[in-house]
Motif scaffolding. Structure first.
Motif, PDB file in Angstrom:
ATOM      1  N   GLY A   1       0.807  -1.231   0.000  1.00 20.07           N
ATOM      2  CA  GLY A   1       0.000   0.000   0.000  1.00 20.07           C
ATOM      3  C   GLY A   1       0.833   1.270   0.000  1.00 20.07           C
TER       4      GLY A   1
ATOM      5  N   ASN B   1     -12.237   2.340  -3.312  1.00 18.46           N
ATOM      6  CA  ASN B   1     -11.404   1.300  -2.686  1.00 18.46           C
ATOM      7  C   ASN B   1      -9.925   1.676  -2.734  1.00 18.46           C
ATOM      8  N   ASN B   2      -9.509   2.248  -3.871  1.00 13.61           N
ATOM      9  CA  ASN B   2      -8.110   2.694  -3.984  1.00 13.61           C
ATOM     10  C   ASN B   2      -7.807   3.763  -2.933  1.00 13.61           C
TER      11      ASN B   2
ATOM     12  N   ARG C   1      -7.564   2.230   0.540  1.00 14.87           N
ATOM     13  CA  ARG C   1      -6.317   1.462   0.700  1.00 14.87           C
ATOM     14  C   ARG C   1      -5.150   2.401   0.991  1.00 14.87           C
TER      15      ARG C   1
ATOM     16  N   ASP D   1      -5.520   4.015   4.426  1.00 11.99           N
ATOM     17  CA  ASP D   1      -5.175   3.084   5.513  1.00 11.99           C
ATOM     18  C   ASP D   1      -3.663   3.035   5.730  1.00 11.99           C
ATOM     19  N   TYR D   2      -2.929   3.020   4.622  1.00  9.65           N
ATOM     20  CA  TYR D   2      -1.457   2.994   4.745  1.00  9.65           C
ATOM     21  C   TYR D   2      -0.964   4.280   5.411  1.00  9.65           C
TER      22      TYR D   2
ATOM     23  N   LYS E   1     -15.965   1.854   9.328  1.00  6.13           N
ATOM     24  CA  LYS E   1     -14.878   2.460   8.563  1.00  6.13           C
ATOM     25  C   LYS E   1     -15.144   3.966   8.366  1.00  6.13           C
TER      26      LYS E   1
END
Ligand code: GLY
Length: 406
Positions: A229, A284-285, A288, A291-292, A338
């Motif tokens: 990620g 979603n990208n 992701r 999150d990183y 989330k």
């Protein structure tokens, strides 16, 4: 009879605690944050008022501050020129005070000179932050009637840079270009241009721009994001056949590390791709990448300049960019846990940015945030104010205040 009940209650409590930790539902003190934001707004409006005296020349634009917190000035040719007029437009939005609108228009107009410059990949920053905010906030003023046409011209110029063989809008900048023969570079920063381009495709520009933005984004996610990620800053392609030649960093530490501001541009860029396309893959990208970023933040939520570097120099601008992105992105997320997690992270970042050592409190300076890293590998570029940090800080504040209006 009592024992199993106790056990199940304990289990429930543990589950609740772990989900609170997992999803970051911790220590956002809402009333404290509101006070901090109100304080930040009133002091920022004073600092921005004073900044017009400091800068004076409406054809000069602050880029970064010195270590003694004076703005260093550039012309509209600098990639950062749109952020100062953008800050003045945000000051107008926050205060409704006409003086900010007057100044915003003055500093916006000097950027028009760049609308045919096809040599830069950064037209989006300059035009969307300056003219884009002007069109949004003052659409009927006599001076802004040309803003739409100017934005469309700048967007057509930016769009003319598309390189079909790599399926991307390329970078204008690669210090290794001389050593990597026959290459064309892609850069994470370019994701931020897509806001101007997508706006144009929906407002009278070439509708095919939208497809080029989609192609660009898919290729960037495919080539720039590592399995963990993290992200590369630059990917170099063969000019003739589009094959990847190599991947690495320009502003980050080493080729396999992740430069936090570049990563922040990606979080913001994929969020705006979802805003305009409603294609789930872009959300979603964005998640992701977010999150990183979040997983690599220190306790005070202000990112180090590079997530793998051992040298501790923060980049408040990276956290400001992601804070603003999360304040938009969380609204699109369907999973309630989330959604709450991203909102809480944004609020935690904003809580830190509104206080010292990051917020200057307007003490002896017209810069709003300390401790950004403009370009680590150049002298005197660490722990300085940067105009783009201030811009995304104000944008975060506006987005935070707008939450309460819903
Ligand atoms: N060149 C864009 C940045 O420094 O983030």
């Amino acid at each position: 009879m009592k024992k199993p009940l106790f056990k199940s209650q304990l289990l429930l409590l543990l589950l609740l605690l772990s989900s609170l930790t997992l999803f970051g539902k911790t220590n956002v003190d809402e009333s404290k944050l509101k006070q901090l934001v109100d304080n930040a707004v009133s002091k920022s409006l004073v600092a921005l008022t004073n900044s017009t005296d400091e800068i004076k020349d409406t054809l000069k634009y602050p880029n970064q501050g010195t270590k003694t917190f004076q703005w260093q000035l550039r012309t509209s040719k600098d990639w950062t020129s749109g952020f100062y007029p953008g800050c003045l437009w945000y000051a107008y939005e926050l205060s409704n005070d006409a003086k900010f609108k007057i100044w915003a228009k003055q500093w916006t107009s000097g950027i028009e000179a760049m609308k045919h410059n096809h040599k830069t990949h950064d037209l989006g920053f300059r035009f969307k932050c300056a003219f884009g905010n002007g069109l949004r906030l003052a659409p009927n003023d006599p001076q802004t009637t040309r803003y739409k046409e100017i934005l469309l011209t700048a967007a057509a110029t930016a769009d003319s840079r598309f390189v079909p063989v790599i399926g991307q809008y390329p970078s204008d900048w690669d210090e290794s270009a001389k050593t990597v023969q026959n290459s064309v570079g892609g850069l994470v920063d370019v994701m931020m241009n897509l806001e101007l381009l997508l706006w144009a495709s929906e407002n009278g520009g070439d509708p095919a721009i939208r497809e080029r933005c989609i192609t660009h984004s898919k290729n960037v996610f495919r080539d720039f994001v590592r399995p963990d990620g993290g992200t590369y800053h630059i990917v170099r392609y063969d000019k003739d056949n589009g094959k990847v030649l190599n991947k690495g960093q320009l502003q980050g530490d080493v080729d396999e590390s992740t430069w936090s501001r570049g990563h922040a541009w990606m979080v913001y860029g994929f969020t705006l791709m979802y805003r305009h396309t409603k294609d789930e893959q872009f959300l979603n990208n964005a998640m992701r990448l977010a999150d990183y970023f979040i997983a690599h933040l220190p306790a005070d939520k202000v990112a180090n300049w590079d997530f793998q570097s051992k040298l501790d120099h923060r980049d408040a601008s990276a956290s400001a960019i992601v804070c603003s992105a999360l304040l938009e992105m969380h609204k699109y997320v369907k999973d309630p846990k989330k959604k709450q997690f991203y909102l809480n992270e944004a609020k935690s970042i904003l809580t830190s940015l509104c206080q010292p050592p990051y917020f200057t409190e307007g003490k002896g300076t017209n810069c709003l945030l300390y401790h950004s890293t403009q370009y680590f590998h150049k002298t005197d570029n660490t722990d300085v104010p940067c105009i783009f940090a201030d811009y995304y800080f104000l944008e975060s504040i506006i987005r935070y205040k707008n939450l309460a209006k819903k």
